[in-house]
Write a protein that holds these residues in place. Structure first.
Motif, PDB file in Angstrom:
ATOM      1  N   ILE A   1      67.115 -43.920-110.259  1.00  0.00           N
ATOM      2  CA  ILE A   1      67.819 -45.184-110.043  1.00  0.00           C
ATOM      3  C   ILE A   1      68.433 -45.223-108.652  1.00  0.00           C
ATOM      4  N   LEU A   2      68.937 -44.080-108.176  1.00  0.00           N
ATOM      5  CA  LEU A   2      69.465 -44.011-106.814  1.00  0.00           C
ATOM      6  C   LEU A   2      68.363 -44.266-105.789  1.00  0.00           C
ATOM      7  N   TRP A   3      67.180 -43.680-106.034  1.00  0.00           N
ATOM      8  CA  TRP A   3      66.042 -43.891-105.129  1.00  0.00           C
ATOM      9  C   TRP A   3      65.612 -45.356-105.150  1.00  0.00           C
ATOM     10  N   LEU A   4      65.566 -45.963-106.322  1.00  0.00           N
ATOM     11  CA  LEU A   4      65.198 -47.375-106.436  1.00  0.00           C
ATOM     12  C   LEU A   4      66.200 -48.259-105.710  1.00  0.00           C
ATOM     13  N   SER A   5      67.472 -47.943-105.850  1.00  0.00           N
ATOM     14  CA  SER A   5      68.511 -48.734-105.191  1.00  0.00           C
ATOM     15  C   SER A   5      68.386 -48.633-103.679  1.00  0.00           C
ATOM     16  N   LEU A   6      68.115 -47.430-103.170  1.00  0.00           N
ATOM     17  CA  LEU A   6      67.965 -47.246-101.725  1.00  0.00           C
ATOM     18  C   LEU A   6      66.748 -47.995-101.197  1.00  0.00           C
ATOM     19  N   ALA A   7      65.611 -47.882-101.894  1.00  0.00           N
ATOM     20  CA  ALA A   7      64.402 -48.583-101.466  1.00  0.00           C
ATOM     21  C   ALA A   7      64.607 -50.091-101.507  1.00  0.00           C
ATOM     22  N   THR A   8      65.316 -50.572-102.518  1.00  0.00           N
ATOM     23  CA  THR A   8      65.593 -52.003-102.626  1.00  0.00           C
ATOM     24  C   THR A   8      66.485 -52.475-101.492  1.00  0.00           C
ATOM     25  N   LEU A   9      67.495 -51.673-101.156  1.00  0.00           N
ATOM     26  CA  LEU A   9      68.403 -52.040-100.072  1.00  0.00           C
ATOM     27  C   LEU A   9      67.666 -52.122 -98.739  1.00  0.00           C
ATOM     28  N   ILE A  10      66.798 -51.166 -98.469  1.00  0.00           N
ATOM     29  CA  ILE A  10      66.033 -51.175 -97.212  1.00  0.00           C
ATOM     30  C   ILE A  10      65.122 -52.399 -97.146  1.00  0.00           C
ATOM     31  N   THR A  11      64.428 -52.686 -98.252  1.00  0.00           N
ATOM     32  CA  THR A  11      63.539 -53.853 -98.288  1.00  0.00           C
ATOM     33  C   THR A  11      64.320 -55.142 -98.135  1.00  0.00           C
ATOM     34  N   LEU A  12      65.494 -55.216 -98.749  1.00  0.00           N
ATOM     35  CA  LEU A  12      66.327 -56.416 -98.645  1.00  0.00           C
ATOM     36  C   LEU A  12      66.803 -56.630 -97.207  1.00  0.00           C
ATOM     37  N   ILE A  13      67.169 -55.551 -96.542  1.00  0.00           N
ATOM     38  CA  ILE A  13      67.611 -55.668 -95.142  1.00  0.00           C
ATOM     39  C   ILE A  13      66.481 -56.199 -94.269  1.00  0.00           C
ATOM     40  N   ILE A  14      65.266 -55.677 -94.459  1.00  0.00           N
ATOM     41  CA  ILE A  14      64.114 -56.156 -93.688  1.00  0.00           C
ATOM     42  C   ILE A  14      63.870 -57.638 -93.954  1.00  0.00           C
ATOM     43  N   ALA A  15      63.947 -58.028 -95.231  1.00  0.00           N
ATOM     44  CA  ALA A  15      63.727 -59.434 -95.585  1.00  0.00           C
ATOM     45  C   ALA A  15      64.785 -60.339 -94.968  1.00  0.00           C
ATOM     46  N   VAL A  16      66.025 -59.900 -94.994  1.00  0.00           N
ATOM     47  CA  VAL A  16      67.123 -60.694 -94.437  1.00  0.00           C
ATOM     48  C   VAL A  16      66.961 -60.848 -92.922  1.00  0.00           C
ATOM     49  N   VAL A  17      66.549 -59.782 -92.249  1.00  0.00           N
ATOM     50  CA  VAL A  17      66.334 -59.849 -90.797  1.00  0.00           C
ATOM     51  C   VAL A  17      65.239 -60.860 -90.468  1.00  0.00           C
ATOM     52  N   LEU A  18      64.125 -60.829 -91.209  1.00  0.00           N
ATOM     53  CA  LEU A  18      63.031 -61.777 -90.980  1.00  0.00           C
ATOM     54  C   LEU A  18      63.460 -63.200 -91.322  1.00  0.00           C
ATOM     55  N   TYR A  19      64.245 -63.357 -92.367  1.00  0.00           N
ATOM     56  CA  TYR A  19      64.733 -64.684 -92.746  1.00  0.00           C
ATOM     57  C   TYR A  19      65.681 -65.233 -91.676  1.00  0.00           C
ATOM     58  N   ASN A  20      66.538 -64.378 -91.169  1.00  0.00           N
ATOM     59  CA  ASN A  20      67.455 -64.796 -90.111  1.00  0.00           C
ATOM     60  C   ASN A  20      66.686 -65.235 -88.858  1.00  0.00           C
ATOM     61  N   TRP A  21      65.615 -64.521 -88.579  1.00  0.00           N
ATOM     62  CA  TRP A  21      64.784 -64.895 -87.419  1.00  0.00           C
ATOM     63  C   TRP A  21      64.142 -66.250 -87.637  1.00  0.00           C
ATOM     64  N   ALA A  22      63.695 -66.531 -88.883  1.00  0.00           N
ATOM     65  CA  ALA A  22      63.088 -67.820 -89.191  1.00  0.00           C
ATOM     66  C   ALA A  22      64.114 -68.948 -89.098  1.00  0.00           C
ATOM     67  N   VAL A  23      65.333 -68.692 -89.547  1.00  0.00           N
ATOM     68  CA  VAL A  23      66.399 -69.695 -89.491  1.00  0.00           C
ATOM     69  C   VAL A  23      66.743 -70.023 -88.046  1.00  0.00           C
ATOM     70  N   LYS A  24      66.801 -69.027 -87.192  1.00  0.00           N
ATOM     71  CA  LYS A  24      67.117 -69.273 -85.768  1.00  0.00           C
ATOM     72  C   LYS A  24      66.042 -70.110 -85.109  1.00  0.00           C
ATOM     73  N   ARG A  25      64.793 -69.917 -85.502  1.00  0.00           N
ATOM     74  CA  ARG A  25      63.713 -70.727 -84.946  1.00  0.00           C
ATOM     75  C   ARG A  25      63.853 -72.180 -85.377  1.00  0.00           C
ATOM     76  N   ILE A  26      64.331 -72.409 -86.599  1.00  0.00           N
ATOM     77  CA  ILE A  26      64.550 -73.769 -87.076  1.00  0.00           C
ATOM     78  C   ILE A  26      65.673 -74.433 -86.287  1.00  0.00           C
ATOM     79  N   GLU A  27      66.751 -73.680 -86.026  1.00  0.00           N
ATOM     80  CA  GLU A  27      67.888 -74.209 -85.299  1.00  0.00           C
ATOM     81  C   GLU A  27      67.507 -74.598 -83.884  1.00  0.00           C
ATOM     82  N   VAL A  28      66.617 -73.787 -83.280  1.00  0.00           N
ATOM     83  CA  VAL A  28      66.165 -74.100 -81.927  1.00  0.00           C
ATOM     84  C   VAL A  28      65.296 -75.350 -81.897  1.00  0.00           C
TER      85      VAL A  28
END
Length: 273
Positions: free
Chosen positions: A246-273
């Motif tokens: 469960i600790l390993w699953l939580s860590l893998a999920t956190l890393i994947t979520l961070i990557i997704a959030v970074v890509l989403y933030n990049w997409a949002v900034k492109r919309i704002e521009v």
């Protein structure tokens, strides 16, 4: 044959241990027991020795048949249904749903309103989670109604499902934000998920997988989550046994979520521009 050998070994070992123990006691008695007592009851040391040694009994061995708990086909199919929901429906709902709102201009209007793009993302992920959970509950109830057998997850089982669904949503969002196309997102999700449907042990038992494939079932987060869920709910393993996973699953999920959030933030900034 094995039973006879085991019983004979332990029986003789116990007899020998008691014999040696009694021999030591008799040596002590012979040294300190007054000879008048022995003569009074007309007993000899040898008679006492034989009587005490005769009390040595072997270990009582109780033979029981040990039967391991196995999963019924319905239980395995129910868990496979949960895995399919997480592997396909969850990723596609978040990824394609987010891209659809972007293409419709919904996200652009949200950016210009008091609400934020992060409110939109949280709402999209929460709604997806509720839909998937409802689908899983309906599937579990349908199995009980139709086949008379199902799985009722424990609290820890629902925790595993939540972590797995969060990983799947994060992975689907990352794919969508990387492709920026609904058709491409659907194609990539299917391209990734279809092999994992078999290689991650979701619809095929891990025991029949080739050895080189088994690490995928053990280390890919969704495969590992489903395996732990089966160990917990079907094979009744203790929570302490799967806690490291469960600790390993939580860590893998956190890393994947961070990557997704970074890509989403990049997409949002492109919309704002």
């Amino acid at each position: 044959m094995v039973s006879g050998v085991v019983k004979g070994f332990f029986g003789e070992m116990e007899k020998e241990m008691k014999r040696r123990n009694l021999e030591m006691q008799l040596e002590y008695m012979e040294s300190y027991l007054p000879k008048e007592i022995i003569a009074e009851y007309n007993l000899t040391t040898e008679m006492i020795r034989k009587y005490m040694l005769a009390s040595a009994e072997p270990i009582v061995i109780e033979e029981k048949e040990v039967e391991s708990k196995t999963a019924t086909p319905i239980q395995f199919y129910v868990t496979s249904f949960i895995g399919i929901q997480l592997l396909f429906a969850t990723m596609l709902t978040v990824g394609s749903g987010t891209l659809e709102e972007i293409q419709k201009g919904t996200l652009r209007r949200i950016v210009a309103s008091p609400a934020t793009a992060w409110d939109f993302l949280m709402g999209k992920m929460l709604s997806t989670f509720l839909v998937i959970m409802f689908s899983i509950v309906v599937g579990l109830g349908y199995a009980k109604l139709l086949f008379g057998e199902t799985i009722i997850p424990s609290l820890l089982g629902w925790v595993i499902i939540f972590i797995a669904s969060l990983f799947s949503m994060s992975l689907g969002l990352a794919i969508a934000m990387g492709t920026r196309s609904i058709k491409s997102t659907t194609a990539v999700v299917n391209f990734v998920s279809m092999p994992l449907l078999f290689l991650a042990g979701i619809v095929v038992p891990e025991s029949v997988l080739p050895k080189w494939v088994r690490p995928i079932a053990n280390y890919f987060p969704l495969g590992r989550a489903l395996k732990d869920f089966r160990l917990l709910e079907i094979y009744k393993r203790s929570a302490s046994e799967i806690a490291p996973d469960i600790l390993w699953l939580s860590l893998a999920t956190l890393i994947t979520l961070i990557i997704a959030v970074v890509l989403y933030n990049w997409a949002v900034k492109r919309i704002e521009v």
